[in-house]
Write a protein that holds these residues in place. Sequence first.
Motif, short mmCIF file in Angstrom:
data_model
loop_
_atom_site.label_atom_id
_atom_site.label_comp_id
_atom_site.label_asym_id
_atom_site.label_seq_id
_atom_site.Cartn_x
_atom_site.Cartn_y
_atom_site.Cartn_z
N ILE A 1 0.19 9.93 -9.81
CA ILE A 1 1.19 10.94 -9.42
C ILE A 1 2.41 10.23 -8.81
O ILE A 1 3.55 10.54 -9.11
N LEU A 2 2.13 9.21 -7.98
CA LEU A 2 3.23 8.50 -7.32
C LEU A 2 4.05 7.68 -8.31
O LEU A 2 5.27 7.63 -8.23
N SER A 3 3.38 7.04 -9.27
CA SER A 3 4.10 6.15 -10.18
C SER A 3 4.75 6.90 -11.33
O SER A 3 5.64 6.38 -11.99
N GLY A 4 4.28 8.13 -11.58
CA GLY A 4 4.80 8.87 -12.72
C GLY A 4 3.92 8.74 -13.95
O GLY A 4 4.21 9.31 -15.00
N ALA A 5 2.81 7.99 -13.83
CA ALA A 5 1.89 7.86 -14.97
C ALA A 5 1.21 9.19 -15.29
O ALA A 5 0.70 9.39 -16.39
N LEU A 6 1.17 10.08 -14.31
CA LEU A 6 0.61 11.42 -14.53
C LEU A 6 1.70 12.43 -14.28
O LEU A 6 2.31 12.44 -13.21
N ASP A 7 1.98 13.28 -15.25
CA ASP A 7 2.88 14.39 -14.94
C ASP A 7 2.64 15.50 -15.96
O ASP A 7 1.66 15.48 -16.68
N GLY A 8 3.53 16.47 -15.97
CA GLY A 8 3.37 17.58 -16.90
C GLY A 8 2.07 18.30 -16.71
O GLY A 8 1.73 18.69 -15.60
N VAL B 1 0.86 -1.19 0.00
CA VAL B 1 0.00 0.00 0.00
C VAL B 1 0.90 1.24 0.00
O VAL B 1 1.54 1.55 0.98
N GLU B 2 0.95 1.90 -1.14
CA GLU B 2 1.89 3.01 -1.34
C GLU B 2 1.43 4.28 -0.63
O GLU B 2 2.22 5.11 -0.24
N ARG B 3 0.14 4.42 -0.49
CA ARG B 3 -0.38 5.61 0.16
C ARG B 3 -1.83 5.33 0.54
O ARG B 3 -2.55 4.65 -0.17
N ILE B 4 -2.23 5.88 1.68
CA ILE B 4 -3.64 5.88 2.05
C ILE B 4 -4.13 7.29 1.71
O ILE B 4 -3.49 8.27 2.08
N ILE B 5 -5.22 7.39 0.97
CA ILE B 5 -5.72 8.72 0.62
C ILE B 5 -7.11 8.89 1.23
O ILE B 5 -7.89 7.93 1.28
N ASN B 6 -7.41 10.08 1.70
CA ASN B 6 -8.74 10.33 2.26
C ASN B 6 -9.76 10.36 1.13
O ASN B 6 -9.52 10.97 0.08
N GLU B 7 -10.90 9.72 1.36
CA GLU B 7 -11.91 9.61 0.29
C GLU B 7 -12.35 10.97 -0.28
O GLU B 7 -12.39 11.13 -1.50
N PRO B 8 -12.69 11.94 0.56
CA PRO B 8 -13.10 13.23 -0.03
C PRO B 8 -11.98 13.92 -0.80
O PRO B 8 -12.25 14.59 -1.80
#
Length: 563
Positions: free
Chosen positions: A353-360, A141-148
Motif C-alpha cells: 500500500i505504501l509503495s503503490g504495488a497494491l492499489d485499485g 523502516v517505512e512503517r511499524i505495523i502491529n502483528e495482529p
Amino acid sequence: METIIGIDLGTSTTEVAVIRNGKPEIILNFDGEKVTPSVVGIDDSGNILVGESALARQIIAPEQTVIEIKRKMGLNERVHLGKTIFTPEQISAQILSYVKRFVGEYMEEDITKAVISVPAYFDEIQRQATVEAGRQAGFSVERIINEPTAAALSYGLSHLDEESHILVYDFGGGTFDVTLLEMFGGVLEVKASNGDNQLGGKDFDQKLIDFLVERFEEKNGVDLRKDIYAMTRLKSEAIKCKIALSSNEQSEIIIPMIANKDGKPLALEETITRTQFEELISELVERTHEPIDIVLNDSGVSEKDLDMILLVGGSTRVPIIKEDIAQYLGKEPVQAIDPDYAVAEGAAIQAGILSGALDGDDSIVITDVNPYTLGIRALSYDDFDYMSVIIPRNTTIPVTKKELYYTSWDNQTSALIEVFQGESSTASHNHCLGTFHIEGIPSRRAGLEKIEVSFSYNLNGMLNVEAYIPSTGNAAEITIDMLNQNDKKEQRIDVSNWKKSPLAPDFRPLVRRCEKWLSSGKIAEEDLEYVQDCLYSLKKAIIEEDLENAEWYENEIHELMEE
Ligand SMILES: Nc1ncnc2c1ncn2[C@@H]1O[C@H](COP(=O)(O)OP(=O)(O)OP(=O)(O)O)[C@@H](O)[C@H]1O
Ligand SMILES: [Mg+2]
C-alpha cells in the motif's frame, strides 16, 4: 516505484514477504526455506551465524548462541555472544542483515525499505528499538505495523466484501496479543489491542523443562540446571515433545548420557501425556483471559457480536488453547490459512500500500489504535504527579484531542508540559516521551489563565503536542517521532538517596564495590557506559523496591566484575 518488503521479526522465527502480481509472496532464505530461526551465533573464528546454522550450533555451543532476543528488545540489558557484549538491537540487526542479504539474492536487487511488524502491545521504546535494529541492518523502516493488524490484513485482502468483527488471537513464541478489528466496505478498523509481551510458547517449554528437571532430580539426585549443555539438549527435546503433544496423546522423551553420577552415565527418560502437559501450562492459559476481557471492554463489542476468532501464531496449534478460547468466548476459533506466514504477508500488504504495488481493487484501508494511554503531568488537588489523560489507550488513530488546564499558582507565567505514555495514574510511573515550556502567560491569580493542550497522533507514529494560551495567542509545540526518537534514553530519576530504601542494606556492599571499580579507571572504554547504566538501574530498582529487577542487575554487575 521502489519495492518495500514486509518482515515478521518473531521471537522464534522470522518470515519475509513481498507483493508480486497483487499478492503477497514469501521470500525464501539461502537454504530455500520460508522460515528463518531468529537465532544468532558466533563460531570459533568469530564469524556471525544467523538462522538455521546458528540454531544447529546451539547444542554444541550454547554460550555462543543467542535466542529469543525479541523478549529483550527495548530493555536496558546486554547479551554475551562469545566474548563480545551486544545490545538486543544489535542482535536483531544481525538477523535483519541476514534477511537483507537473502532478500537481495531472491529479488536480484538491493532492497533498502521495509515494514516490520511488532506485537500490538509493544510500547514505544520496544518499537523504537525495532526501528533502530532495522536501521543498523541498512533498512529504512517505512512503517511499524502491529502483528495482529497484519494478520487481519492478510485475511482481509481475500475477504474484502465481508462485514465483520474479527478477534485476532496471536499466541506466538514469546508474546501474546489480542486485537479486535472491524471490517466494512474494504476498511479495516482496529478497535482495541491488548496482550502480554512476556507470554508465549517459550513459557510452555519452560514449564515442561522445570517439570523434567525436578523429576530427574527426584529420581537421580542430580540437578541438571547447573549444566548449560544438558539444559540446552533438554530444551530442544522439550520443544519437540510439546509439538508432538499437539497431535498425539502422549510423547516420550529419551536423552541418553545427559549427566554423570559416580562415574556412570545417566539417561533422562519420561513419558508425558497431553493431560499432564495441559496441567503444567494451565496457569499460563488462564493468563490469556484478562487481555481478551480488556479488548472486548475497550472496544465496546460483546462476545456474541464476534463474527470470527482468527488464530495466528505457532502456539495456537496447542489443542488446549483452541478449546480454552472456544469455551471462554462461546465460539469456535478459525486457524489462519497460513498461521506461520499471515503476519509477514500482512506486513507485505502494508508495504505494498505504501509503495503503490497494491492499489485499485486490491486496496484496503486500515486504521489502527494506540495501545497505550497518552497524557501530561498535571496538578490535581493534593496530587502533584497526576497523569492527566489526553488520548486514552485504544483510541483509533489518526486522532486529535484537546484538554483545558488552568494556572496552578498566582503569577504563573510559564508552564512545563511533560508528555507521558502509560497506564498509571501517577505520571512518573509512566514513560516520559518529551517535555517543553510554554511562556508568556499573563501574570494573574491562580486558576484565572487557561492553557489549552492538544495531542495529534498519526499512523506514522508522529505525536504532535501543542500548548496554547487563548488570552494571548502564545503557543509552543513539540513533535515526538515515536518511531525514530533520537534520545532513546529514558528520563533518569534522581537515585542519590537509594540508601533510604528498605532494600538498600542487601545491596550496599555490591554498590560500594561497583562504585570503587568505576572510579578505578580499570574498565574498558566500550564497557564503561554499560556498567554505569547497570549501576543506575540497580539503584533505581532499589528505590522502587523492585526486588526482581534489583537482583537481576546485581547479578549482571557481579558477572561484569568477574569478567
Ligand atoms: N505444532 C505445534 N504445537 C505447539 N507449539 C508449536 C507448534 N508449532 C510451533 N509451536 C510453537 O510456536 C512458537 C512459535 O510461534 P511463532 O512462529 O508464531 O512465533 P514468533 O512469531 O516467532 O513469536 P512472536 O510472535 O511471539 O514474536 C514456538 O514456541 C513453537 O514452539
Ligand atoms: Mg509472531
